[in-house]
Design a protein around this motif. Structure first.
Motif, PDB file in Angstrom:
ATOM      1  N   SER A 274      -8.101  -0.619   6.459  1.00  0.00           N
ATOM      2  CA  SER A 274      -7.589   0.549   7.183  1.00  0.00           C
ATOM      3  C   SER A 274      -6.595   0.136   8.261  1.00  0.00           C
ATOM      4  O   SER A 274      -5.545   0.760   8.425  1.00  0.00           O
ATOM      5  CB  SER A 274      -8.755   1.332   7.799  1.00  0.00           C
TER       6      SER A 274
ATOM      7  N   ALA B 126      -8.854   7.623   7.722  1.00  0.00           N
ATOM      8  CA  ALA B 126      -9.587   6.419   7.339  1.00  0.00           C
ATOM      9  C   ALA B 126     -11.077   6.730   7.216  1.00  0.00           C
ATOM     10  O   ALA B 126     -11.583   7.665   7.832  1.00  0.00           O
ATOM     11  CB  ALA B 126      -9.366   5.309   8.370  1.00  0.00           C
TER      12      ALA B 126
ATOM     13  N   LYS C 175      -9.944   9.409  11.527  1.00  0.00           N
ATOM     14  CA  LYS C 175     -11.004   8.762  10.760  1.00  0.00           C
ATOM     15  C   LYS C 175     -12.289   9.579  10.808  1.00  0.00           C
ATOM     16  O   LYS C 175     -12.460  10.433  11.688  1.00  0.00           O
ATOM     17  CB  LYS C 175     -11.232   7.324  11.210  1.00  0.00           C
TER      18      LYS C 175
ATOM     19  N   TYR D 104     -18.384  10.010   4.228  1.00  0.00           N
ATOM     20  CA  TYR D 104     -17.114   9.812   4.938  1.00  0.00           C
ATOM     21  C   TYR D 104     -15.948  10.380   4.132  1.00  0.00           C
ATOM     22  O   TYR D 104     -15.001  10.937   4.695  1.00  0.00           O
ATOM     23  CB  TYR D 104     -16.890   8.327   5.220  1.00  0.00           C
TER      24      TYR D 104
END
Length: 380
Positions: free
Chosen positions: A96, A112, A132, A304
């Motif tokens: 990342s 990310a 992120k 995520y």
């Protein structure tokens, strides 16, 4: 809309131009040392909506093989060839971090899925394009140190990856441990691809710490834990949220029993109290993922990717009101819409972004769990 016609040998097309699709690039670690993290992320990308606000959304998914050079190549390819409006990825902190220059240079927003605070901090001209979904290592380190303090742990040793992930955790944990008067007796490193950490473990055991924190992610983080158990260590072993997946449980086996770690609430969604602001949104992801991959298959890393999709779904309508996809103006509008995210419940927490905070999570994005009987249990 006017119909096409033939006039003086020329084709007349609609007077209203067709709007371009939204193109989303994805670079993740489906192979290599981080595969146990990247595979559930890839599985989750397949669950994201292909229509948002009446607009078709295309996903272009590439594997970076857990390699930073490949991650950079993927980012360039997705931007130059697939003309993406936004990039999701990568799985790991080093990858990342490596892609930040590429997205900033091309003014393309990126979400990310890795943990290090360095991905979005300190805010600057490059990081203004980067967001992120994974909790910061500092955020999770605080939870670990609080747990250690509450359980009268006075001495600790650390062993972590010899890369940005391991160093990030060491920096955050060591600072907090010093403040809480927890003495760090040893600090060791290992590589994700190592097959033995005997030398490092012997040094740690010689220091006789009350507890040991392993700063690793995915299945490679099982190596020092298995070595510690093999050598007879009886103290408490802590891991980071980087191991919150079933492949880690499988590889570590009985040597995982009793391990304590922080993670996002999605991992124990069914165990959350009824008044948790994340229980419903986390449960929705769990239901969708397990409907495809089976009961008990969900893990934090797929979450995520799901949360990246939720951020996109929330931001896209606002960007579409300003301009059409496929242009710099649209990418700017999408970046601004992501930054304006407020009170968005997702699988890992409630997102509140701002110009100086491109993570936007608070204490609602973490719980402490213990591994018991090969399963995740909320810890006291």
């Amino acid at each position: 809309m006017k119909k096409g016609c033939l006039l003086a040998g020329l084709l007349c097309v609609s007077s209203t131009a067709l709007q371009a699709d939204v193109n989303i690039g994805v670079s993740l670690s489906a192979t290599g040392p981080a595969a146990s993290l990247g595979i559930p992320e890839k599985n989750t990308i397949a669950l994201l909506p292909t229509q948002i606000a009446g607009q078709k959304v295309n996903y272009f998914v590439l594997d970076d093989a857990s390699d930073t050079t490949t991650a950079v190549k993927n980012a360039r390819k997705l931007i130059s060839e697939n003309k993406i409006d936004l990039l999701i990825g990568s799985t790991t902190t080093p990858n990342s971090l490596a892609m930040i220059d590429v997205v900033a240079e091309n003014e393309t927003p990126m979400i990310a899925m890795a943990a290090s605070a360095r991905i979005v901090e300190p805010m600057d001209d490059k990081r203004r394009w980067v967001f992120k979904t994974a909790q910061n290592d500092a955020h999770m380190a605080t939870a670990i140190v609080e747990h250690m303090t509450n359980h009268q742990i006075r001495t600790v040793a650390y062993i972590g990856f010899a890369d940005a992930y391991g160093e990030g955790w060491w920096n955050e944990f060591s600072k907090l441990a010093e403040v809480r008067k927890i003495q760090v007796l040893a600090s060791e490193r290992f590589n994700r691809t190592d097959t033995s950490v005997t030398g490092q473990i012997l040094k740690i055991l010689a220091a006789k710490p009350d507890a040991i924190l392993i700063g690793g992610a995915g299945t490679p983080a099982a190596l020092p834990q298995k070595s510690l158990k093999e050598k007879g260590y009886k103290g408490t072993i802590y891991q980071t949220h980087g191991v919150a997946n079933n492949d880690f449980l499988r590889v570590c086996g009985k040597d995982c029993e009793g391990t304590v770690l922080p993670t996002g609430p999605v991992l124990v969604a069914a165990q959350l109290p009824a008044d948790s602001p994340v229980k419903k949104s986390a449960g929705e992801y769990v239901a969708k993922y397990e409907a495809v991959h089976g009961k008990g298959s969900v893990n934090a890393f797929g979450g995520y990717a799901w949360d990246a999709g939720m951020l996109l779904t929330n931001a896209l309508p606002a960007a579409l009101k300003k301009t059409q996809p496929g242009s710099r103006e649209f990418r700017v509008a999408l970046r601004e819409a992501l930054e304006a995210t407020r009170n968005l419940p997702a699988s890992h927490g409630v997102f509140n972004m701002s110009a100086n905070d491109h993570l936007g999570l608070d204490q609602r994005a973490r719980v402490m769990v213990r591994i018991e009987g090969g399963s995740w249990k909320l810890a006291q």
